[in-house]
Design an enzyme around this catalytic site. Sequence first.
Site, PDB file in Angstrom:
ATOM      1  N   ARG A   4      95.288  60.151 -12.978  1.00 32.87           N
ATOM      2  CA  ARG A   4      95.685  60.363 -14.372  1.00 32.87           C
ATOM      3  C   ARG A   4      95.458  61.796 -14.812  1.00 32.87           C
ATOM      4  O   ARG A   4      96.138  62.287 -15.728  1.00 32.87           O
ATOM      5  CB  ARG A   4      94.967  59.356 -15.275  1.00 32.87           C
ATOM      6  CG  ARG A   4      95.415  57.917 -15.012  1.00 32.87           C
ATOM      7  CD  ARG A   4      94.625  56.913 -15.802  1.00 32.87           C
ATOM      8  NE  ARG A   4      93.233  56.843 -15.448  1.00 32.87           N
ATOM      9  CZ  ARG A   4      92.722  56.167 -14.412  1.00 32.87           C
ATOM     10  NH1 ARG A   4      93.524  55.453 -13.647  1.00 32.87           N
ATOM     11  NH2 ARG A   4      91.444  56.183 -14.154  1.00 32.87           N
ATOM     12  N   GLU A  48      81.055  55.632 -11.535  1.00 28.19           N
ATOM     13  CA  GLU A  48      80.563  54.555 -12.410  1.00 28.19           C
ATOM     14  C   GLU A  48      80.710  53.233 -11.648  1.00 28.19           C
ATOM     15  O   GLU A  48      79.865  52.365 -11.719  1.00 28.19           O
ATOM     16  CB  GLU A  48      81.365  54.532 -13.709  1.00 28.19           C
ATOM     17  CG  GLU A  48      80.840  53.557 -14.734  1.00 28.19           C
ATOM     18  CD  GLU A  48      81.761  53.430 -15.944  1.00 28.19           C
ATOM     19  OE1 GLU A  48      82.835  54.040 -15.964  1.00 28.19           O
ATOM     20  OE2 GLU A  48      81.385  52.676 -16.856  1.00 28.19           O
TER      21      GLU A  48
HETATM   22  P1  AMP Z   1      82.726  59.562 -13.455  1.00 30.42           P
HETATM   23  O1  AMP Z   1      82.737  60.275 -12.158  1.00 30.42           O
HETATM   24  O2  AMP Z   1      81.703  58.483 -13.520  1.00 30.42           O
HETATM   25  O3  AMP Z   1      82.645  60.524 -14.619  1.00 30.42           O
HETATM   26  O4  AMP Z   1      84.098  58.780 -13.568  1.00 30.42           O
HETATM   27  C1  AMP Z   1      85.237  59.449 -13.992  1.00 30.42           C
HETATM   28  C2  AMP Z   1      86.446  59.048 -13.198  1.00 30.42           C
HETATM   29  O5  AMP Z   1      86.541  57.633 -13.065  1.00 30.42           O
HETATM   30  C3  AMP Z   1      87.690  59.500 -13.899  1.00 30.42           C
HETATM   31  O6  AMP Z   1      88.613  59.976 -12.936  1.00 30.42           O
HETATM   32  C4  AMP Z   1      88.199  58.275 -14.609  1.00 30.42           C
HETATM   33  O7  AMP Z   1      89.588  58.179 -14.510  1.00 30.42           O
HETATM   34  C5  AMP Z   1      87.520  57.091 -13.918  1.00 30.42           C
HETATM   35  N1  AMP Z   1      86.812  56.205 -14.843  1.00 30.42           N
HETATM   36  C6  AMP Z   1      85.471  55.956 -14.857  1.00 30.42           C
HETATM   37  N2  AMP Z   1      85.139  55.078 -15.774  1.00 30.42           N
HETATM   38  C7  AMP Z   1      86.285  54.731 -16.390  1.00 30.42           C
HETATM   39  C8  AMP Z   1      86.603  53.845 -17.465  1.00 30.42           C
HETATM   40  N3  AMP Z   1      85.660  53.107 -18.095  1.00 30.42           N
HETATM   41  N4  AMP Z   1      87.893  53.741 -17.852  1.00 30.42           N
HETATM   42  C9  AMP Z   1      88.855  54.490 -17.226  1.00 30.42           C
HETATM   43  N5  AMP Z   1      88.615  55.316 -16.215  1.00 30.42           N
HETATM   44  C10 AMP Z   1      87.356  55.459 -15.801  1.00 30.42           C
END
Ligand code: AMP
Length: 173
Positions: free
Chosen positions: A61, A98
């Site tokens: 995205r 996450e």
């Molecule tokens: P992080 O590395 O934990 O900051 O996760 C960010 C990445 O995971 C991004 O590329 C987001 O597109 C995806 N992502 C993580 N959590 C979510 C969520 N709750 N909703 C949508 N995308 C998420």
Amino acid sequence: MDLDEIRALVREVPDFPEPGIVFKDITPVLADENAFSTIIDLIVVHFGRGNVDKVVGIEARGFILAAPVAYHFGAGVVPVRKKGKLPWSTVEESYALEYGEATLELHEDAVRPGERVLVVDDVLATGGTARAAASLVERIGGKVCGIACLIELEFLKGRERLTDYDLFTLIRY
Ligand code: AMP
């Protein structure tokens, strides 16, 4: 269009892609012509024309946001992709998500030494993805001038892992 109206377009999908995760679906924001142009404009205005040489979009995205931002800057656009998708020589970084774990890659010649690079993604959760993308850029000699995400999940404290950077987010939860 104001940020509250854009926020109202973000669709929350419980238990996707796995139980316990509330997925922030930005496709209704992208599909709304006013919302889409507004979020791109706000990112461009924050960092300013003339201050960015390359915009890195994080798969998948992030690509959709990075390309119009780069166009407005007159900058190039560069993909950071999941491991195994880029065809040329890459540098790679592994990190915890996450949900799950991931490895990201960047072409080793995607950015010239000293270029000013803006990293763009849709959602900042724990910050691991943005941090890994920024590290990849720095490893090939780029200077990360900022990170822009449409959504910040503040309760996951990703911002605390990115204190070295100008982190710009538009909608916070
Ligand atoms: P992080 O590395 O934990 O900051 O996760 C960010 C990445 O995971 C991004 O590329 C987001 O597109 C995806 N992502 C993580 N959590 C979510 C969520 N709750 N909703 C949508 N995308 C998420």
